[in-house]
Design an enzyme around this catalytic site. Structure first.
Site, PDB file in Angstrom:
ATOM      1  CD  GLU A 176      -0.419 -42.294 -21.160  1.00 31.07           C
ATOM      2  OE1 GLU A 176       0.573 -42.556 -21.834  1.00 31.07           O
ATOM      3  OE2 GLU A 176      -0.880 -41.148 -21.053  1.00 31.07           O
TER       4      GLU A 176
ATOM      5  CB  THR B 109       3.334 -38.910 -10.379  1.00 33.18           C
ATOM      6  OG1 THR B 109       2.177 -38.090 -10.353  1.00 33.18           O
ATOM      7  CG2 THR B 109       3.110 -40.136  -9.501  1.00 33.18           C
TER       8      THR B 109
HETATM    9  C1  LIG Z   1      -0.936 -34.934  -8.007  1.00 32.96           C
HETATM   10  C2  LIG Z   1      -0.656 -34.678  -9.462  1.00 32.96           C
HETATM   11  C3  LIG Z   1       0.166 -35.551 -10.149  1.00 32.96           C
HETATM   12  C4  LIG Z   1       0.497 -35.289 -11.484  1.00 32.96           C
HETATM   13  N1  LIG Z   1       1.387 -36.110 -12.122  1.00 32.96           N
HETATM   14  C5  LIG Z   1       1.849 -35.747 -13.341  1.00 32.96           C
HETATM   15  C6  LIG Z   1       2.908 -36.476 -13.958  1.00 32.96           C
HETATM   16  O1  LIG Z   1       3.395 -37.478 -13.421  1.00 32.96           O
HETATM   17  N2  LIG Z   1       3.399 -36.028 -15.136  1.00 32.96           N
HETATM   18  C7  LIG Z   1       2.885 -34.943 -15.768  1.00 32.96           C
HETATM   19  O2  LIG Z   1       3.380 -34.603 -16.835  1.00 32.96           O
HETATM   20  N3  LIG Z   1       1.860 -34.234 -15.225  1.00 32.96           N
HETATM   21  C8  LIG Z   1       1.341 -34.605 -14.027  1.00 32.96           C
HETATM   22  N4  LIG Z   1       0.309 -33.886 -13.449  1.00 32.96           N
HETATM   23  C9  LIG Z   1      -0.208 -32.725 -14.142  1.00 32.96           C
HETATM   24  C10 LIG Z   1      -1.655 -32.854 -14.614  1.00 32.96           C
HETATM   25  O3  LIG Z   1      -1.746 -33.678 -15.727  1.00 32.96           O
HETATM   26  C11 LIG Z   1      -2.158 -31.419 -14.845  1.00 32.96           C
HETATM   27  O4  LIG Z   1      -2.336 -30.834 -13.568  1.00 32.96           O
HETATM   28  C12 LIG Z   1      -3.437 -31.382 -15.632  1.00 32.96           C
HETATM   29  O5  LIG Z   1      -3.243 -31.783 -16.959  1.00 32.96           O
HETATM   30  C13 LIG Z   1      -4.077 -29.970 -15.629  1.00 32.96           C
HETATM   31  O6  LIG Z   1      -3.147 -28.976 -15.919  1.00 32.96           O
HETATM   32  P1  LIG Z   1      -3.056 -27.687 -14.957  1.00 32.96           P
HETATM   33  O7  LIG Z   1      -2.932 -28.183 -13.579  1.00 32.96           O
HETATM   34  O8  LIG Z   1      -1.988 -26.806 -15.466  1.00 32.96           O
HETATM   35  O9  LIG Z   1      -4.451 -26.979 -15.069  1.00 32.96           O
HETATM   36  P2  LIG Z   1      -4.913 -25.932 -16.201  1.00 32.96           P
HETATM   37  O10 LIG Z   1      -4.645 -26.491 -17.539  1.00 32.96           O
HETATM   38  O11 LIG Z   1      -4.364 -24.585 -15.879  1.00 32.96           O
HETATM   39  O12 LIG Z   1      -6.489 -25.924 -15.968  1.00 32.96           O
HETATM   40  C14 LIG Z   1      -7.143 -25.117 -14.973  1.00 32.96           C
HETATM   41  C15 LIG Z   1      -8.638 -25.252 -15.185  1.00 32.96           C
HETATM   42  O13 LIG Z   1      -8.986 -24.736 -16.483  1.00 32.96           O
HETATM   43  C16 LIG Z   1      -9.689 -25.731 -17.208  1.00 32.96           C
HETATM   44  N5  LIG Z   1      -9.371 -25.643 -18.630  1.00 32.96           N
HETATM   45  C17 LIG Z   1      -8.150 -25.544 -19.214  1.00 32.96           C
HETATM   46  N6  LIG Z   1      -8.256 -25.544 -20.542  1.00 32.96           N
HETATM   47  C18 LIG Z   1      -9.587 -25.647 -20.811  1.00 32.96           C
HETATM   48  C19 LIG Z   1     -10.352 -25.701 -22.015  1.00 32.96           C
HETATM   49  N7  LIG Z   1      -9.783 -25.675 -23.229  1.00 32.96           N
HETATM   50  N8  LIG Z   1     -11.703 -25.801 -21.905  1.00 32.96           N
HETATM   51  C20 LIG Z   1     -12.295 -25.855 -20.691  1.00 32.96           C
HETATM   52  N9  LIG Z   1     -11.625 -25.813 -19.527  1.00 32.96           N
HETATM   53  C21 LIG Z   1     -10.288 -25.707 -19.588  1.00 32.96           C
HETATM   54  C22 LIG Z   1      -9.211 -27.040 -16.626  1.00 32.96           C
HETATM   55  O14 LIG Z   1     -10.100 -28.104 -16.915  1.00 32.96           O
HETATM   56  C23 LIG Z   1      -9.113 -26.707 -15.153  1.00 32.96           C
HETATM   57  O15 LIG Z   1     -10.375 -26.788 -14.565  1.00 32.96           O
HETATM   58  C24 LIG Z   1      -0.065 -34.159 -12.134  1.00 32.96           C
HETATM   59  C25 LIG Z   1      -0.930 -33.319 -11.443  1.00 32.96           C
HETATM   60  C26 LIG Z   1      -1.235 -33.555 -10.124  1.00 32.96           C
HETATM   61  C27 LIG Z   1      -2.145 -32.607  -9.398  1.00 32.96           C
END
Ligand SMILES: Cc1cc2nc3c(=O)[nH]c(=O)nc-3n(C[C@H](O)[C@H](O)[C@H](O)COP(=O)(O)OP(=O)(O)OC[C@H]3O[C@@H](n4cnc5c(N)ncnc54)[C@H](O)[C@@H]3O)c2cc1C
Length: 382
Positions: free
Chosen positions: A242, A158
């Site tokens: 946060e 972000t």
């Molecule tokens: C618009 C936007 C802004 C963002 N801004 C920032 C930022 O400024 N800085 C930053 O560092 N990050 C940022 N993020 C990242 C955000 O924090 C991650 O997208 C989030 O933590 C999920 O990671 P992932 O997208 O890789 O999903 P994944 O971890 O791949 O998850 C996919 C699915 O699997 C599920 N899952 C994963 N592990 C488990 C588990 N152990 N048990 C059950 N279910 C599970 C998840 O809940 C989800 O439904 C941003 C994301 C978005 C979309």
């Protein structure tokens, strides 16, 4: 138990509400439509002291509490979810994080500009291969003399397209797992540090998001925050605040969805009467109101615990999880109450529903919040 705010908090809430309704809300549709970061709004927020809300006065901020920050975030989010998202990342995840963990020298160098809005902040943890499992990140930082050399990439960052100051987590020890991470301050323009094109998103479109890349990027050792391999403590130490403020974003959007629903349901006539008179519509309003109240109470409770210095992972996750899911339900019901008009861009609730979805993903997904809560409450029984 006293639920009342102090006079100072009421005054700040009133000031931010007026500002948000006059300056932020009128731009919400435009920044979404044009995927445009509202830099003019951030300049004004800087002048009002909103950007350095939890930065101590000696570093140019206004030194307010987490609860006051939640009150502000709620008002901003009511007006525009995109603005609130960029605000959260700048004021809390970057500026407040640095205020808590930076050295005096680092704070003097960076915080006054972050508090005034002269510089914008971002935080970079997530990587293409490390999202929920963020501690498995692989971006590396290797010490060479007075510098660290970074290699790797981060995604979904972000504010990246507009930020000047990035707090970046990187691996400084290959074999130490979560205890092998460090945090660095990285300035935009540092050689070897590049920023990708803005990503195209479902919602939050006025808050730009991008990938960032490090290729033999040399950073002075003076930009290491705390010590080498100390980022786990920084990361865990900031999560409660946060997530409490993340809850406030959901509360603000839920309030906006409720307000729009009531306004519309009172004036829309069908079958010879305002639709609010139909019990199935009134029931939706009642449920939205109840969930809003619960989300707000959970959020304020987590914020107060943070202000009291109490570790509150379960309570902060309760707030973030419940507020973001309540917000998703409320914005969806708002579209339903507005019927076909709700599905049209002109009536705003379709934007709110798209914006709301991020709450259940960013900053730790709903599934991860449930894992944290379960782990914590079970631990408390031992
Ligand atoms: C618009 C936007 C802004 C963002 N801004 C920032 C930022 O400024 N800085 C930053 O560092 N990050 C940022 N993020 C990242 C955000 O924090 C991650 O997208 C989030 O933590 C999920 O990671 P992932 O997208 O890789 O999903 P994944 O971890 O791949 O998850 C996919 C699915 O699997 C599920 N899952 C994963 N592990 C488990 C588990 N152990 N048990 C059950 N279910 C599970 C998840 O809940 C989800 O439904 C941003 C994301 C978005 C979309």
């Amino acid at each position: 138990m006293d639920f009342s705010l102090t006079q100072e908090q009421i005054d700040i809430q009133d000031m931010v509400r007026k500002f948000a309704r006059k300056e932020i809300a009128p731009l919400a549709a435009e920044v979404d439509r044009e995927s445009r970061f509202p830099s003019e709004t951030f300049a004004k927020m800087g002048e009002l002291g909103l950007l350095g809300v939890m930065v101590p006065e000696e570093y140019g901020g206004v030194g307010q509490t987490v609860l006051t920050c939640c009150l502000m975030a709620e008002e901003i989010s009511w007006a525009c979810a995109s603005t609130a998202l960029s605000y959260l990342d700048h004021a809390v995840l970057c500026a407040h994080n640095l205020a808590c963990n930076g050295s005096d020298e680092q704070k003097r160098k960076y915080l006054p500009d972050l508090a005034s809005g002269a510089k914008l902040g971002a935080i970079a943890m997530t990587e293409p291969g490390a999202g929920s499992d963020v501690l498995s990140m692989t971006t590396s930082a290797v010490r060479q003399g007075d510098e660290y050399v970074l290699n790797g990439s981060k995604t979904f960052i972000t504010n990246a397209p507009v930020a000047d100051v990035f707090l970046v987590y990187a691996r400084t020890s290959k074999d130490a797992g979560p205890r092998g991470l460090s945090q660095f301050i990285i300035d935009r323009g540092t050689p070897g540090f590049t920023i990708g094109e803005p990503l195209k998103k479902m919602g939050g479109r006025g808050s730009p998001t991008a990938e960032i890349f490090f290729r033999d990027c040399r950073v002075p050792a003076a930009n290491l925050v705390k010590g080498e391999n100390e980022a786990l403590g920084i990361l865990l130490g900031g999560l409660d605040v946060e997530r409490a403020v993340g809850g406030a974003l959901g509360v603000g959007m839920t309030q906006a969805a409720l307000d729009k629903s009531i306004e519309y349901a009172k004036q829309r006539q069908q079958f010879g009467q305002p639709i609010i008179m139909f019990e199935m519509v009134a029931e939706k309003i009642a449920n939205m109101s109840m969930e809003l109240e619960a989300a707000r109470l959970l959020t304020y409770k987590a914020a107060v615990l943070c202000d009291q210095g109490v570790r509150c992972s379960a309570e902060a996750s309760h707030a973030k999880l419940f507020a973001s899911e309540a917000c998703m339900r409320a914005t969806s019901e708002a579209v339903q109450i507005l019927g076909g008009y709700g599905y049209m861009q002109e009536y705003e609730v379709e934007r709110m529903m798209r914006d709301a979805k991020l709450g259940t993903i960013g900053g730790g997904t709903s599934e991860i919040q449930r894992l944290i809560i379960a782990r914590e409450v079970v631990k408390r029984t031992m």
